[in-house]
Design an enzyme around this catalytic site. Structure first.
Site, short mmCIF file in Angstrom:
data_model
loop_
_atom_site.label_atom_id
_atom_site.label_comp_id
_atom_site.label_asym_id
_atom_site.label_seq_id
_atom_site.Cartn_x
_atom_site.Cartn_y
_atom_site.Cartn_z
N HIS A 24 0.87 -1.18 0.10
CA HIS A 24 -0.03 0.06 0.08
C HIS A 24 0.82 1.24 0.04
CE1 HIS A 24 -2.95 2.95 1.64
NE2 HIS A 24 -3.65 2.05 1.56
N LYS B 249 -10.66 -0.73 10.44
CA LYS B 249 -10.60 -1.81 9.59
C LYS B 249 -11.01 -3.10 10.62
CE LYS B 249 -7.45 -0.20 6.32
NZ LYS B 249 -8.10 0.17 5.06
N1 PMP Z 1 -1.86 -0.84 4.57
C1 PMP Z 1 -2.77 -1.56 3.80
C2 PMP Z 1 -2.33 -2.83 3.27
C3 PMP Z 1 -4.10 -0.97 3.66
O1 PMP Z 1 -4.93 -1.79 3.21
C4 PMP Z 1 -4.42 0.11 4.31
C5 PMP Z 1 -5.60 0.94 4.21
N2 PMP Z 1 -6.25 0.69 2.88
C6 PMP Z 1 -3.40 1.02 5.01
C7 PMP Z 1 -2.21 0.49 4.99
C8 PMP Z 1 -3.55 2.29 5.53
O2 PMP Z 1 -4.37 2.36 6.52
P1 PMP Z 1 -5.33 3.63 7.07
O3 PMP Z 1 -5.58 4.46 5.93
O4 PMP Z 1 -6.01 3.17 7.95
O5 PMP Z 1 -3.81 4.30 7.82
#
Ligand code: PMP
Length: 417
Positions: free
Chosen positions: A122, A225
């Site tokens: 990500h 999540k």
């Molecule tokens: N890492 C992964 C694998 C994710 O799926 C996400 C959210 N889509 C994030 C990091 C970032 O999470 P957040 O936006 O809650 O900080």
């Protein structure tokens, strides 16, 4: 698992309609819905308890502090950490990773030192390292994936050098659903004396995580999540690293003594919690984790595996269907067993020549919420040679009827094209 209808009733939003159609919520990878107990806990704290934590001798402040610190214990137990000193509350996975990049980077990374990430990360596990690269001249190395959407571990082994200082890797891909074999990866890195940060944003809601058994050095996840509130997340870090790392932000709470000449810092974990934390959300998160524990991961894994298997089977019957990850020869998607890898309940796909945005928009009109786009993983999209996908991601409350609705929706859209 308890009766699925009973579980669904715990989530009030699942009963609503959109465009006069029953809501089919399949965007759990982005965020999950909240059970009534979490909503109630937040309301109850504002109605009856609210006061700033750690600062007051008065009753409410002590009560709020107790809830906040109990939440830290709940998180510790949930991920099987050794001590609450190793549990830092952040705003989410993104902030947790930025904290490590800034603070571990400050203490341990110098020009020419190397950080290994993977092709399926990500953006929140890529960009913080690029910011550090601009500041300090570190080198970012990238572990490739195979055509099946798995990490190429032989290639990973080749990336280690005497300059490698950290491996930062997702536990579960938010695009492919691949559960990475984080245990062997951590063992490989430790054999090179290299610590490992695991991005657990997509794993903590779906499988039991034991940070001590994994022996990871850092583990990051987001509350929203895992059925908890927004604005709260966790960084787990081994005390031996956290002790050596400088504060990330300065302010109240993270200090020992302050003078204009010299300031000392608070003990762990407070050294990394500058300012008023979102103590209400931390309590809400603890209630969410207790809710998950009350169902139990054995039941959650079995249910989600069943739904994912059913969805893969039905989706594969659709002409023109292209699924990314989830190799076909794996007949039953296997959830992670003790860090050895597998497949989770995220399915990314494209259908024929239909643009992912068109498919997502038309499904939305049928009441079906899916994610479209690059899913904050543009380098992975480049690797796959596409611009984006449609992503259905399942949670503990999804049903086979909802999968049927998705498949029927895709069929309807296909007929329009
Ligand atoms: N890492 C992964 C694998 C994710 O799926 C996400 C959210 N889509 C994030 C990091 C970032 O999470 P957040 O936006 O809650 O900080």
């Amino acid at each position: 698992m308890q009766n699925i209808q009973e579980i669904r009733q715990a989530f009030p939003i699942l009963g609503r309609t959109v465009y006069n159609k029953p809501l089919v919520y399949l965007d759990n990878g982005a965020t999950t819905q909240k059970p009534q107990c979490v909503i109630d806990a937040i309301t109850e704290e504002y109605v009856n308890v609210n006061a700033n934590v750690h600062r007051g001798v008065h009753y409410l402040s002590q009560e709020a502090t107790r809830l906040y610190e109990e939440a830290r214990m709940t998180v510790r137990d949930f991920i099987h950490a050794r001590s609450t000193s190793e549990i830092i509350f952040t705003r989410g996975t993104t902030e947790s990773i930025n904290l490590v990049a800034a603070s571990f980077g400050e203490a341990f990374l110098n020009e020419g030192d190397e950080v290994i990430v993977t092709e399926m990360e990500h953006h929140s596990n890529i960009v913080p390292w690029q910011l550090l690269r601009s500041r300090k001249g570190i080198v970012l190395k990238v572990c490739p994936i195979t055509d099946e959407g798995r990490l190429d571990l032989a290639a990973l082994e080749q990336l280690f050098s005497p300059r490698t200082r950290l491996v930062a890797c997702a536990h579960v891909s938010n695009v492919l659903g691949t559960v990475n074999p984080v245990k062997p990866i951590i063992e490989m890195a430790h054999a090179h004396d290299v610590p490992v940060l695991i991005d657990g944003a997509q794993s903590v809601p779906h499988l039991a995580v034991d940070v001590q058994a994994l022996d990871c050095d850092f583990y990051a996840f987001s509350g929203h999540k895992v059925y908890g509130p927004t604005g709260i997340g966790v960084l787990y870090g081994k005390e031996k690293w956290l002790e050596q790392m400088p504060p990330y932000m300065g302010g109240g709470e993270m200090i020992g003594k302050v003078s204009f000449e010299h300031t000392t810092f608070n003990d762990l974990p407070y050294k990394f919690e500058a300012g008023t934390p979102d103590y209400v959300a931390a309590h809400g998160l603890a209630v969410a984790l207790d809710f998950v524990s009350s169902i139990g991961f054995e039941a959650i894994e079995a249910h989600e595996q069943d739904i994912t298997h059913y969805a893969l089977t039905r989706l594969r019957e659709i002409p023109g269907m292209r699924i990314f990850g989830h190799p076909q020869q794996v007949s039953t998607p296997l959830l992670d067993r003790e860090g050895q890898g597998g497949e989770s309940s995220v399915i990314s796909f494209l259908v024929g020549n239909i643009h992912h945005l068109d498919l997502g928009t038309l499904l939305d009109r049928l009441g079906i919420a899916v994610r479209t786009g690059h899913h904050c993983a543009e380098p992975l999209m480049h690797r796959l040679g596409i611009e984006g996908t449609v992503r259905a991601s399942f949670a503990l409350y999804n049903t086979k009827e909802e999968v049927d609705a998705l498949v029927a929706g895709i069929d309807r859209v296909r007929q329009m094209f």
